[in-house]
Design a protein around this motif. Structure first.
Motif, PDB file in Angstrom:
ATOM      1  N   GLY A  84       0.813  -1.206   0.000  1.00  0.00           N
ATOM      2  CA  GLY A  84       0.000   0.000   0.000  1.00  0.00           C
ATOM      3  C   GLY A  84       0.850   1.262   0.000  1.00  0.00           C
ATOM      4  O   GLY A  84       2.080   1.219   0.090  1.00  0.00           O
ATOM      5  N   ASN A  85       0.188   2.392  -0.076  1.00  0.00           N
ATOM      6  CA  ASN A  85       0.869   3.684  -0.083  1.00  0.00           C
ATOM      7  C   ASN A  85       1.506   3.933   1.283  1.00  0.00           C
ATOM      8  O   ASN A  85       0.934   3.594   2.309  1.00  0.00           O
ATOM      9  CB  ASN A  85      -0.112   4.784  -0.444  1.00  0.00           C
ATOM     10  CG  ASN A  85      -0.732   4.562  -1.805  1.00  0.00           C
ATOM     11  OD1 ASN A  85      -0.179   3.842  -2.632  1.00  0.00           O
ATOM     12  ND2 ASN A  85      -1.866   5.166  -2.053  1.00  0.00           N
ATOM     13  N   ALA A  86       2.682   4.544   1.297  1.00  0.00           N
ATOM     14  CA  ALA A  86       3.466   4.648   2.522  1.00  0.00           C
ATOM     15  C   ALA A  86       3.511   6.038   3.141  1.00  0.00           C
ATOM     16  O   ALA A  86       4.133   6.225   4.163  1.00  0.00           O
ATOM     17  CB  ALA A  86       4.891   4.169   2.252  1.00  0.00           C
ATOM     18  N   LEU A  87       2.859   7.022   2.545  1.00  0.00           N
ATOM     19  CA  LEU A  87       2.865   8.371   3.112  1.00  0.00           C
ATOM     20  C   LEU A  87       1.493   8.699   3.691  1.00  0.00           C
ATOM     21  O   LEU A  87       0.469   8.493   3.037  1.00  0.00           O
ATOM     22  CB  LEU A  87       3.251   9.401   2.048  1.00  0.00           C
ATOM     23  CG  LEU A  87       4.648   9.256   1.448  1.00  0.00           C
ATOM     24  CD1 LEU A  87       4.864  10.288   0.351  1.00  0.00           C
ATOM     25  CD2 LEU A  87       5.712   9.370   2.510  1.00  0.00           C
ATOM     26  N   SER A  88       1.483   9.224   4.910  1.00  0.00           N
ATOM     27  CA  SER A  88       0.234   9.561   5.584  1.00  0.00           C
ATOM     28  C   SER A  88      -0.401  10.798   4.957  1.00  0.00           C
ATOM     29  O   SER A  88       0.280  11.686   4.478  1.00  0.00           O
ATOM     30  CB  SER A  88       0.495   9.828   7.061  1.00  0.00           C
ATOM     31  OG  SER A  88      -0.676  10.286   7.698  1.00  0.00           O
ATOM     32  N   ASN A  89      -1.740  10.834   5.021  1.00  0.00           N
ATOM     33  CA  ASN A  89      -2.447  12.023   4.544  1.00  0.00           C
ATOM     34  C   ASN A  89      -2.623  13.050   5.668  1.00  0.00           C
ATOM     35  O   ASN A  89      -3.163  14.120   5.451  1.00  0.00           O
ATOM     36  CB  ASN A  89      -3.786  11.651   3.910  1.00  0.00           C
ATOM     37  CG  ASN A  89      -4.662  10.835   4.819  1.00  0.00           C
ATOM     38  OD1 ASN A  89      -4.564  10.940   6.034  1.00  0.00           O
ATOM     39  ND2 ASN A  89      -5.508  10.001   4.262  1.00  0.00           N
ATOM     40  N   GLY A  90      -2.176  12.732   6.884  1.00  0.00           N
ATOM     41  CA  GLY A  90      -2.142  13.705   7.982  1.00  0.00           C
ATOM     42  C   GLY A  90      -3.429  13.916   8.753  1.00  0.00           C
ATOM     43  O   GLY A  90      -3.553  14.906   9.465  1.00  0.00           O
TER      44      GLY A  90
END
Length: 159
Positions: A84-90
């Motif tokens: 899955g995607n590894a950067l948080s949306n915050g």
């Protein structure tokens, strides 16, 4: 015939592994999907907290808890087999407000676009602590004060 089949199978296996590696690398630079949408505002004032049109007077609040460790672009530690995607949306941040009557608890999730953006409201958070609404340990956690000497210096400045 059998060796030809084995060679094709080996090529297919290598291609699948290569596709998996590429997918994993691409996922390291993509943001996780937002579940829902972002709307509304939160305003922290010394005497009240305003959430959209709702106003919560500090004197009517029993306890305030803030969880503000997430921010847009934070790397999400996942298992190495997760593609899955590894950067948080915050948006994994929240302010929990427990009212004096204890019948109403309000939880508001909020977005931080940069690390520890909540520190911009330091003055208000200190005021909430002085009024007994935020516990001391939670306050220094929110403000990201970890060093013993820094904690002692901070403690002397707010008293």
């Amino acid at each position: 015939m059998l060796s030809y089949f084995s060679a094709e199978l080996g090529i297919i296996a290598c291609l699948l592994i290569l596709i998996g590696i590429i997918t994993k690398i691409v996922g390291q630079f993509r943001y996780e999907k937002l579940k829902g949408f972002i709307r509304g505002t939160i305003e922290l004032h010394n005497e009240k907290i305003i959430v959209n049109e709702n106003e919560y007077l500090i004197e009517e609040i029993k306890k305030i808890e803030v969880y503000g460790g997430d921010y847009k672009g934070k790397w999400i530690s996942k298992h190495k087999t997760d593609f899955g995607n590894a950067l948080s949306n915050g948006v994994e941040n929240a302010i929990k407000i427990v009212m004096e009557n204890e019948k109403e608890t309000v939880i508001i999730n909020f977005l931080q676009t940069e690390k520890r953006e909540i520190k911009k409201a330091e003055k208000q958070l200190i005021n909430y602590h002085k009024m007994g609404k935020i516990h001391w340990l939670k306050l220094i956690e929110i403000l990201d004060i970890n060093d013993y000497d820094e904690i002692q210096k901070f403690k002397s400045t707010i008293r």
